[in-house]
Design a protein around this motif. Structure first.
Motif, short mmCIF file in Angstrom:
data_model
loop_
_atom_site.label_atom_id
_atom_site.label_comp_id
_atom_site.label_asym_id
_atom_site.label_seq_id
_atom_site.Cartn_x
_atom_site.Cartn_y
_atom_site.Cartn_z
N PHE A 198 25.03 88.41 93.28
CA PHE A 198 23.64 88.87 93.15
C PHE A 198 22.69 87.98 93.93
O PHE A 198 22.85 86.76 93.97
N LYS A 199 21.71 88.61 94.52
CA LYS A 199 20.61 87.87 95.15
C LYS A 199 19.54 87.62 94.10
O LYS A 199 19.50 88.30 93.07
N GLU A 200 18.66 86.67 94.36
CA GLU A 200 17.62 86.33 93.39
C GLU A 200 16.30 86.10 94.11
O GLU A 200 16.24 85.36 95.09
N GLU A 201 15.25 86.78 93.63
CA GLU A 201 13.91 86.62 94.19
C GLU A 201 12.87 86.79 93.08
O GLU A 201 13.14 87.36 92.03
N GLU A 202 11.66 86.31 93.36
CA GLU A 202 10.54 86.54 92.45
C GLU A 202 9.70 87.71 92.96
O GLU A 202 9.42 87.80 94.15
N PHE A 203 9.28 88.58 92.03
CA PHE A 203 8.45 89.72 92.38
C PHE A 203 7.26 89.78 91.43
O PHE A 203 7.30 89.28 90.31
N TYR A 204 6.20 90.42 91.91
CA TYR A 204 5.02 90.62 91.08
C TYR A 204 5.25 91.76 90.09
O TYR A 204 5.91 92.76 90.42
N ILE A 205 4.72 91.61 88.90
CA ILE A 205 4.68 92.72 87.94
C ILE A 205 3.36 93.43 88.16
O ILE A 205 2.28 92.90 87.88
N SER A 206 3.43 94.65 88.69
CA SER A 206 2.22 95.39 89.06
C SER A 206 1.85 96.47 88.05
O SER A 206 0.88 97.20 88.23
N GLY A 207 2.63 96.58 87.00
CA GLY A 207 2.34 97.57 85.99
C GLY A 207 3.56 97.82 85.13
O GLY A 207 4.58 97.12 85.26
N PHE A 208 3.49 98.84 84.29
CA PHE A 208 4.63 99.14 83.43
C PHE A 208 4.56 100.59 82.95
O PHE A 208 3.50 101.24 83.01
N ILE A 209 5.70 101.07 82.48
CA ILE A 209 5.80 102.41 81.91
C ILE A 209 6.31 102.26 80.48
O ILE A 209 7.32 101.57 80.25
N ILE A 210 5.64 102.88 79.54
CA ILE A 210 6.06 102.82 78.14
C ILE A 210 7.39 103.56 78.00
O ILE A 210 7.57 104.67 78.51
N THR A 211 8.34 102.96 77.29
CA THR A 211 9.64 103.60 77.04
C THR A 211 9.72 104.03 75.57
O THR A 211 8.82 103.75 74.77
N LYS A 212 10.81 104.67 75.23
CA LYS A 212 11.02 105.12 73.86
C LYS A 212 11.47 103.97 72.96
O LYS A 212 11.45 104.09 71.73
N SER A 213 11.89 102.88 73.58
CA SER A 213 12.37 101.72 72.80
C SER A 213 11.21 100.81 72.41
O SER A 213 10.29 100.59 73.20
N ASP A 214 11.26 100.29 71.19
CA ASP A 214 10.24 99.35 70.74
C ASP A 214 10.40 98.02 71.47
O ASP A 214 11.52 97.56 71.72
N ASN A 215 9.28 97.41 71.81
CA ASN A 215 9.27 96.08 72.43
C ASN A 215 9.97 96.02 73.80
O ASN A 215 10.43 94.96 74.22
N VAL A 216 10.07 97.17 74.46
CA VAL A 216 10.66 97.22 75.81
C VAL A 216 9.83 98.17 76.66
O VAL A 216 9.52 99.29 76.23
N VAL A 217 9.45 97.73 77.86
CA VAL A 217 8.78 98.61 78.81
C VAL A 217 9.58 98.58 80.12
O VAL A 217 10.47 97.76 80.30
N SER A 218 9.24 99.49 81.00
CA SER A 218 9.82 99.49 82.34
C SER A 218 8.79 98.89 83.28
O SER A 218 7.74 99.49 83.55
N ALA A 219 9.07 97.68 83.76
CA ALA A 219 8.10 96.97 84.60
C ALA A 219 8.19 97.43 86.04
O ALA A 219 9.28 97.66 86.57
N LEU A 220 7.03 97.59 86.69
CA LEU A 220 6.95 97.95 88.10
C LEU A 220 6.93 96.67 88.92
O LEU A 220 6.06 95.82 88.72
N LEU A 221 7.87 96.54 89.83
CA LEU A 221 7.97 95.33 90.65
C LEU A 221 7.40 95.58 92.04
O LEU A 221 7.59 96.66 92.61
N SER A 222 6.73 94.58 92.58
CA SER A 222 6.20 94.71 93.93
C SER A 222 6.30 93.37 94.66
O SER A 222 6.49 92.32 94.04
N GLU A 223 6.20 93.43 95.97
CA GLU A 223 6.12 92.22 96.79
C GLU A 223 4.95 92.38 97.76
O GLU A 223 4.57 93.49 98.12
N LYS A 224 4.40 91.26 98.18
CA LYS A 224 3.24 91.29 99.06
C LYS A 224 3.69 91.23 100.51
O LYS A 224 4.33 90.28 100.94
#
Length: 296
Positions: A198-224
């Motif tokens: 696996f490769k490893e990098e840091e990305f910005y969290i630019s938003g999220f989508i609510i999921t059906k699971s409690d305490n879990v969202v789908s984070a939107l990743l972006s790079e500049k």
């Protein structure tokens, strides 16, 4: 063994860890980025199927000549790969799997042929799955390689050295297998272990989508890139992460990313997340992204 018996079989599954190791009780192989497949040969017949039981005879007709390597009833386990510049290309292979037109399939058969990397033999006129892996390897060694049937090379004890080679060559990973392991159809055991590169990098969290699971969202990743935030993929983001509460309680902003769902909530790109992933797709998206527990 009859065709119908073969069609019920699914390949043995692998456990997964994230760090390579050395062990005299294991042998180590390169993990090839392809389609895991079983091949059944019986006299003049051959059936090639994926682990999801999809028959691939028409998809990869160049592999049908594998039936000529044996006059006996055999079952082989391995990976179908398509090489590009000497390395497996999963994206090129995917293009092959989507083709339905026979003319295009035959054209790609000539221009982008596949090969079967064989790492195990499960049947040779009788069931071999109760034999230790090393004994099955010795039986497999009796078959000659050609341009479509290639035996996987294995290395004893030194998994760390093989993983270093895989990282240097940017290959998918390695597989560790206990030398004395038996073969269990459709069962996941710790006797076979995949260790991906696996490769490893840091990305910005630019938003999220609510999921059906409690305490879990789908984070939107972006790079500049060139002073613009570019969407690179989504990843599950849970309350176990130290920035979870800050992210989901951030003020929403206007959408500044292209190719994102309408139901996304966008936030200022303040928080970063260290992400592991396999590779980038052709349109720069992350393939198989996840958050390593050490990065939470």
């Amino acid at each position: 063994m009859e065709k119908n018996d073969f069609l019920k079989l699914k390949p043995m599954l692998l456990d997964e860890i994230f760090k390579p190791f050395n062990d005299k009780d294991y042998l180590f192989e390169i993990k090839f980025d392809g389609i895991r497949s079983l091949i059944f040969i019986d006299k003049e017949k051959i059936f090639i199927k994926s682990r999801r039981n999809i028959i691939l005879n028409d998809t990869f007709p160049e592999l049908l000549d594998i039936k000529n390597i044996s006059n006996e009833t055999c079952i082989f386990d391995g990976e179908i790969v398509l090489l590009e510049n000497g390395k497996p290309s999963f994206f090129k292979l995917q293009e092959r799997t989507r083709l339905k037109n026979k003319y295009r399939i035959n054209e790609m058969k000539e221009n982008n042929p596949v090969a079967f990397i064989c790492f195990d033999i499960l049947y040779k006129n009788k069931d071999l799955t109760k034999l230790p892996l090393l004994d099955r390897k010795k039986i497999l060694d009796k078959y000659n390689d050609n341009n479509i049937f290639i035996k996987s090379k294995y290395f004893e004890e030194k998994g760390n050295d093989l993983f270093k080679f895989v990282k240097k060559e940017n290959l998918e990973g390695i597989i560790a297998k206990k030398k004395m392991s038996k073969y269990y159809y459709n069962i996941r055991t710790k006797e076979w272990i995949k260790i991906k590169n696996f490769k490893e990098e840091e990305f910005y969290i630019s938003g999220f989508i609510i999921t059906k699971s409690d305490n879990v969202v789908s984070a939107l990743l972006s790079e500049k890139i060139n002073n613009k935030y570019v969407f690179v993929g989504k990843i599950l983001f849970s309350h176990k992460n130290k920035d979870y509460e800050k992210v989901i309680n951030s003020d929403s902003v206007k959408n500044y990313l292209e190719n994102c769902e309408d139901n996304a909530i966008f936030i200022k790109p303040i928080y970063k997340l260290k992400v592991n992933y396999m590779e980038r797709t052709k349109n720069n998206m992350l393939r198989q992204p996840f958050v390593n527990k050490d990065n939470k």
